[in-house]
Design a protein around this motif. Structure first.
Motif, PDB file in Angstrom:
ATOM      1  N   ARG A   4      -0.801   5.658   1.736  1.00 44.51           N
ATOM      2  CA  ARG A   4      -2.120   5.050   1.538  1.00 44.51           C
ATOM      3  C   ARG A   4      -2.535   4.243   2.756  1.00 44.51           C
ATOM      4  O   ARG A   4      -3.715   4.174   3.091  1.00 44.51           O
ATOM      5  N   ALA A   5      -1.574   3.600   3.439  1.00 47.70           N
ATOM      6  CA  ALA A   5      -1.924   2.837   4.627  1.00 47.70           C
ATOM      7  C   ALA A   5      -2.503   3.752   5.700  1.00 47.70           C
ATOM      8  O   ALA A   5      -3.486   3.428   6.371  1.00 47.70           O
ATOM      9  N   GLU A  63       0.824  -1.212   0.000  1.00 47.75           N
ATOM     10  CA  GLU A  63       0.000   0.000   0.000  1.00 47.75           C
ATOM     11  C   GLU A  63       0.850   1.250   0.000  1.00 47.75           C
ATOM     12  O   GLU A  63       0.445   2.281  -0.525  1.00 47.75           O
ATOM     13  N   VAL A  93      -8.664   0.491  -2.533  1.00 48.99           N
ATOM     14  CA  VAL A  93      -8.972   1.434  -1.455  1.00 48.99           C
ATOM     15  C   VAL A  93     -10.001   2.429  -1.970  1.00 48.99           C
ATOM     16  O   VAL A  93      -9.673   3.263  -2.818  1.00 48.99           O
ATOM     17  N   GLN A 102      -3.154  -4.791  -6.237  1.00 53.04           N
ATOM     18  CA  GLN A 102      -2.577  -4.715  -4.898  1.00 53.04           C
ATOM     19  C   GLN A 102      -2.386  -6.105  -4.311  1.00 53.04           C
ATOM     20  O   GLN A 102      -1.379  -6.377  -3.645  1.00 53.04           O
ATOM     21  N   ASN A 150      -6.014   4.708   5.014  1.00 52.64           N
ATOM     22  CA  ASN A 150      -6.960   3.654   5.397  1.00 52.64           C
ATOM     23  C   ASN A 150      -7.220   3.638   6.893  1.00 52.64           C
ATOM     24  O   ASN A 150      -8.292   3.243   7.342  1.00 52.64           O
TER      25      ASN A 150
END
Length: 963
Positions: free
Chosen positions: A58-59, A54, A143, A154, A62
């Motif tokens: 991006r992590a 990710e 996502v 992903q 989330n």
């Protein structure tokens, strides 16, 4: 690889999915594979692999836990950010990507090998889900908050990392790149179109084979570039390896198998301990497959009784082939720290900074007075710390440096390749008559001195492949015979049973010849002049009857010259019974003529053979002139085009990406009841949105996979279905095609529109979201799916070189000009308008040439001029007048055009036509002057006017009163 390696990859691939929902979203045939998941043991590296895939930014997005409710499922184009709604139900998506319930009841495990199970999950599971939920399921975002990469991309990258981390011990995984190049140029050194096609295809095949070998050992997910998903050759080999996969993998057509698309540079993610062995495996596979091709071609030549005294171990055969390839590789770790420190807690500012500094140095991201380049920027660090205060487990990992690590790998590979010091040795023996490189093939067991007269005697035998005059080295001979051994090479004729396998095999009987001849441009004439088809039938029948050798096979199993396939899919699908277009061209037809001795009592010397050939060529030319007079023959010209995307490296390193907010849905404001920490997160998030999005690992992997839509689906359709052309190479953002005099400019504009995801000029595709979706029902030939197909988007551009060559211009010269034309388009730069250009070169038979270059938007206006129905002589007069009296300024163009048009008798009779032409011509000349550097402005205008006259004049070729 160990069983734990494959099981870790399986866990990584399914990290985002609920297994119970997968069972409900697939058919009965899939249950045996899904049940086998119960025997897969948990892998400790999967969670870490998922975070790296990710990337940190991006992590963290989330982990914000924002209240996000989406009425529809959308995908953001991963380059341009354009939004595209998907037809997948949001509820189905949520169920599919939700954590499995704790009380789920396991099924009885099936006994399936872990490697086979992983291959099925990677290749067939997406197809099984899309068969139930609709083809848009292949685009479901990983996502929803940043829907720029599909959940499948992903998942694939997570699996690759999970496997690489499992067997890495204390060393981080490595990104490795392997490339290979020929000592002798394979593509440019071509005399015939079959040589040109064979050079492109053999490079493609060798790359595909070594990718397949590495995928068998490390998994297809480990190949970061090129992506192996839905690659025709990979799908074909998969179907041969595991027949039980065939319900989910359509059998590729012969045309798809014989169109090149694999690059000669690959990038693979590997455990540290396997880098050297993997690179050695790639090299050994390359050399072994090349040797196998050489053996098959040699056996074919022996069967044809060509050079009976030549041994396979001859220095002029195996000795040359064994030295054909140079290989290069390099590898970099994805981080500077041991495995245990691939992730650092974001809440520990001191430890984090101590880890960031060496990573930034590794990727050369130090700040400069003019640029902020270090990761992470202050705005992003503040956001990360705000989120980590609510969730201390938040970590920063090496995934955020992915694009910069990839850049460093590319630079390192370039350094290795540029360090070459070898040279092709001088051959003091008769050399190739095509390239001038290397000794020609001949038997010389005593290694004695040999003359051109000696080798010429060996090359007099044509055996259906040669013309009796040319002499080739081993590599060129291999290319010439490649099409004869393809069934054995691919194992097509060994396919047992009926059904799709037998259908494919039938396309290769008696011999595959799916490349075009240089005369096949006649297909464009027939497509644009359907009234000429019956005349063509009559003329070619008369010519073939006048020369009996055109209907006789040179050897059993070979096609007679008159009935050889065109190599143009449009002809083969619509008019398979038409005789070959080479019947209209004496020079190319005579290549298939085997001279016989008119006086058997006298020695039939090489000079005598040449005289017989010349006499027969003259007779053929006179016969053709009865139906198509000189200068009015549709086979007189052939057209080649080579295109390449502009600045792809800038997309890969994230330089051309937009701000995060351009790829996100509109989010609600924070609730008033939110606590202070939440408000701080929202505040940091609002700052983060304005930063440029990074090309993270999953996004990069998604781009590699998505490019196959453009290269494997859209470009073949436009070239071979919409128009009467033939695709030679299409991989990633590169296009190499054979087209024709009547359609090349329309084809070129359509390719450019497709590349950018702009509106389809024909309206067959919708372009919503910078994707192209086919509006009709896909037929047997097009094989277009109903789902949206990826294009590079409106922010991308393409530069193309086009060569229009007279039939008397040797192909090798045309190819040299083709790559020079592409380079000329790439070098276009005026007032910040870089590339996005086309350069057209016309090569005349008398040695003259015409070169014209412009940007694509201006080319479109030029394209419109061709549709006005104005006589070509008008443009010839305009070019002459412009050379003598060019418009001195932009403001003078309109009165210059008005004066010119008013004085033309051909325009005086129709005032409305004259006014329309006058306005379009003035608009075009103004646009061309505005986008051309000052020293070349007048010359460029004159050249485009000459090119316009040339196209309009020669577009009338073949218009005969008889039909």
């Amino acid at each position: 690889m160990s069983n734990s390696f494959w099981q870790a990859k399986i866990q990584g691939l399914l990290y985002d999915f609920d297994r119970d929902s997968l069972r409900n979203s697939t058919g009965e045939n899939a249950q045996v594979f899904l049940n086998a998941l119960e025997s897969v043991n948990p892998a400790p590296t999967v969670s870490q692999a998922y975070q790296i895939a990710e990337a940190s930014d991006r992590a963290l997005l989330n982990r914000m836990h924002l209240p996000l409710t989406l009425p529809t499922l959308n995908v953001a184009h991963l380059l341009s950010g354009a939004e595209l709604p998907l037809s997948v139900n949001v509820r189905d998506y949520d169920q599919l990507t939700s954590p499995p319930p704790a009380d789920s009841t396991p099924n009885a495990p099936e006994a399936i090998d872990s490697r086979q199970l992983f291959w099925w999950l990677w290749r067939c599971l997406p197809e099984a889900v899309s068969q139930r939920l609709g083809e848009d399921a292949l685009l479901m975002p990983a996502v929803p908050l940043l829907p720029d990469a599909s959940v499948w991309s992903q998942a694939s990258l997570t699996a690759a990392l999970a496997g690489a981390l499992t067997d890495s011990n204390s060393s981080p995984p490595h990104l490795a790149t392997f490339s290979f190049s020929p000592v002798q140029e394979l593509i440019k050194a071509s005399r015939k179109m079959r040589d040109f096609w064979a050079g492109s295809w053999v490079l493609h095949y060798l790359s595909a084979k070594l990718c397949w070998r590495l995928a068998q050992r490390y998994g297809p997910d480990s190949l970061i570039y090129p992506s192996l998903f839905q690659q025709p050759l990979i799908d074909y080999w998969l179907g041969q390896t595991w027949a039980e996969f065939r319900p989910w993998i359509p059998q590729p057509s012969a045309s798809a198998l014989l169109t090149a698309g694999f690059p000669n540079v690959i990038v693979v993610l590997l455990p540290a301990k396997d880098v050297k062995s993997a690179m050695q495996t790639a090299r050994q596979t390359l050399l072994a497959e090349w040797s196998r091709i050489g053996q098959l071609v040699f056996a074919e030549l022996k069967q044809r009784h060509w050079m009976p005294d030549l041994g396979e171990n001859s220095a002029t055969w195996s000795g040359w082939l064994a030295s054909q390839w140079q290989t290069y590789w390099t590898a970099l770790p994805i981080g500077v720290n041991p495995l245990t420190n691939q992730a650092i807690a974001a809440s520990d500012a001191a430890q984090l900074q101590a880890w960031l500094d060496p990573m930034n140095r590794l990727c050369q991201l130090q700040d400069t007075p003019d640029q902020r380049r270090a990761l992470f920027l202050p705005e992003e660090l503040e956001f990360m710390r705000a989120v980590s205060e609510k969730d201390p487990s938040i970590c920063v990992n090496v995934g955020s440096w992915w694009s910069y690590l990839f850049d460093q790998l590319r630079y390192a590979a370039g350094t290795v390749k540029n360090s070459r010091v070898w040279q092709v040795p001088t051959a003091f023996l008769p050399r190739s008559t095509v390239s001038g490189i290397g000794s020609v093939v001949y038997p010389n067991p005593d290694q004695r001195h040999t003359t051109e007269g000696d080798t010429g005697k060996y090359w007099e035998r044509q055996v259906g492949l040669f013309d009796g005059i040319e002499e080739l080295n081993a590599t060129e001979t291999l290319k010439r015979g490649l099409h004869k051994i393809l069934p054995q090479l691919l194992g097509v004729l060994g396919t047992g049973g009926r059904g799709e396998g037998e259908t494919l095999a039938s396309q290769f009987r008696p011999s595959p010849q799916l490349y075009p001849d240089l005369s096949s441009g006649v297909a464009g004439w027939l497509r644009t002049h359907p009234e000429a088809i019956e005349y063509f039938r009559w003329a070619t029948a008369e010519i073939s009857q006048a020369f009996a050798w055109t209907t006789q096979s040179p050897l059993p199993g070979d096609f007679p010259p008159a009935t050889q396939p065109w190599g143009i899919p449009w002809i083969e699908q619509n008019y398979p019974d038409l005789l070959n277009s080479r019947l209209l061209n004496a020079g190319w037809l005579i290549d298939e003529f085997t001279p016989t001795n008119p006086n058997p009592s006298q020695p039939f010397t090489r000079e005598a053979q040449k005289q017989v050939r010349q006499a027969e060529c003259q007779r053929v030319g006179l016969k053709i002139a009865e139906y198509f007079t000189p200068g009015n023959n549709p086979s007189d010209w052939y057209v080649l085009a080579a295109g390449d995307g502009d600045g792809m490296s800038r997309w890969l390193n994230g330089e051309r990406l937009k701000a995060y907010q351009e790829y996100m849905p509109v989010l609600p404001d924070p609730p008033e009841a939110a606590d202070g920490d939440s408000h701080r997160i929202y505040q940091g998030f609002n700052q983060l949105k304005s930063l440029k999005k990074r090309m993270g690992p999953a996004t990069h992997n998604a781009l590699s996979r998505a490019l196959l839509d453009f290269s494997n689906r859209l470009v073949p359709y436009l070239t071979e279905q919409r128009y009467a052309g033939r695709l030679i190479y299409s991989g990633g953002d590169d296009v190499l095609a054979y087209t024709n005099l009547w359609e090349w400019y329309q084809w070129l504009w359509d390719i450019r529109q497709c590349f950018r995801g702009a509106d389809d000029p024909r309206g067959e595709f919708s372009s919503q979201g910078d994707y192209w979706r086919y509006r009709g029902e896909p037929d047997t030939y097009s094989r277009l799916p109903k789902r949206p197909l990826f294009t590079m988007g409106g922010e991308a551009s393409l530069s193309v070189g086009v060569v229009i060559a007279h039939h008397s211009v040797p192909l090798a010269i045309a190819l040299e000009n083709l790559w020079s034309a592409e380079a000329g388009a790439k070098q276009y730069d005026y007032q910040g308008h870089e590339k996005d250009a086309v350069q057209v070169r016309v090569l005349f038979g008398n040695g003259n040439s015409l070169t014209a270059t412009s940007r694509f938007p201006v080319f479109h206006q030029w394209h419109r001029l061709l549709q006005l129905g104005v006589n070509h002589s008008i443009f010839e007069q305009a070019a002459q007048l412009w050379r003598q009296h060019p418009a001195p300024t932009l403001a003078a163009i309109v009165p210059w055009t008005r004066t010119f048009c008013q004085r033309r008798d051909l325009l005086a009779d129709n005032q409305s036509v004259r006014q329309g032409f006058e306005a379009d011509l003035a608009r075009y000349l103004r646009a061309l002057r505005q986008t051309t550097p000052l020293p070349q402005q007048d010359e460029t205008v004159q050249r485009w006017l000459k090119l316009t006259a040339f196209i309009l004049r020669h577009r009338q070729i073949g218009k005969l009163s008889r039909f």
